[in-house]
Design an enzyme around this catalytic site. Structure first.
Site, mmCIF file in Angstrom:
data_model
loop_
_atom_site.group_PDB
_atom_site.id
_atom_site.type_symbol
_atom_site.label_atom_id
_atom_site.label_comp_id
_atom_site.label_asym_id
_atom_site.label_seq_id
_atom_site.Cartn_x
_atom_site.Cartn_y
_atom_site.Cartn_z
ATOM 1 N N HIS A 37 0.841 -1.194 0.000
ATOM 2 C CA HIS A 37 0.000 0.000 0.000
ATOM 3 C C HIS A 37 0.875 1.242 0.000
ATOM 4 C CE1 HIS A 37 1.035 -0.606 4.233
ATOM 5 N NE2 HIS A 37 0.987 0.716 4.291
ATOM 6 N N HIS A 120 5.610 6.141 -0.838
ATOM 7 C CA HIS A 120 6.358 4.932 -1.188
ATOM 8 C C HIS A 120 5.516 3.702 -0.896
ATOM 9 C CE1 HIS A 120 6.902 5.206 3.153
ATOM 10 N NE2 HIS A 120 7.109 3.890 3.125
#
Length: 182
Positions: A37, A120
């Site tokens: 995620h 990220h």
């Protein structure tokens, strides 16, 4: 108490590309597919009544779908890397969405996030992996890019209190269309 965070879920195509990276680094603890995620806001451990306030605040965040691009590899920890990640190309819609999450959580009464937002996808926890091996892995797999995808919504996740997180449980998706996908 419940540990919460909000995130963008990763498309299957992008996740497949990320999963192909997950080899060749002895000692790395690779992140499982369901746990990939892009974190928007980590809330930490909150009381159940605060979790309800968080849900209400998230429900009020306006959301327009936008394109997400995953590119580049890096690490957190510098001389002692502890996390391997794939970068998310910064975009104005992503910056705005993350800012709305931060503002909403402050209105709920949570402390401000002290770390700068670095979009990220964590792909591995490194523990005792040698620093040189981490940088060799990054060089050997660069340049890196995954297929772009459209973020259609964001998700409130809960996490068990453990080192390294997961498994993560999607508690609610926003906007809430009133139906679930297969």
């Amino acid at each position: 108490m419940i540990r919460l965070f909000t995130a963008l879920e990763i498309s299957d195509e992008a996740a497949e590309r990320l999963m192909r990276l997950q080899r060749g680094l002895d000692g790395a603890r690779w992140i499982e597919r369901p746990d990939l995620h892009i974190t928007l806001r980590f809330m930490g451990d909150v009381a159940e009544d605060i979790a309800s306030d968080i849900d209400e605040a998230l429900d009020e965040i306006p959301f327009e779908p936008f394109e997400v691009e995953i590119e580049g590899l890096g690490e957190f920890g510098g001389k002692r890397p502890h996390t391997l990640w794939a970068g998310v190309k910064p975009s104005e819609p992503l910056r705005i969405l993350q800012g709305r999450h931060e503002s909403a959580m402050r209105r709920v009464g949570l402390k401000p996030e002290t770390r700068n937002f670095t979009p990220h996808v964590t792909i591995a926890r490194l523990g005792r992996v040698e620093t040189g091996a981490v940088y060799n892995f990054i060089r050997a797999n660069s340049p890196f890019a995954a297929p772009a995808f459209t973020a259609e919504r964001f998700t409130l996740f809960s996490a068990k209190a453990s080192k390294g997180g997961g498994p993560y449980v999607p508690e609610k998706r926003y906007p809430d269309f009133g139906w679930e996908e297969d």
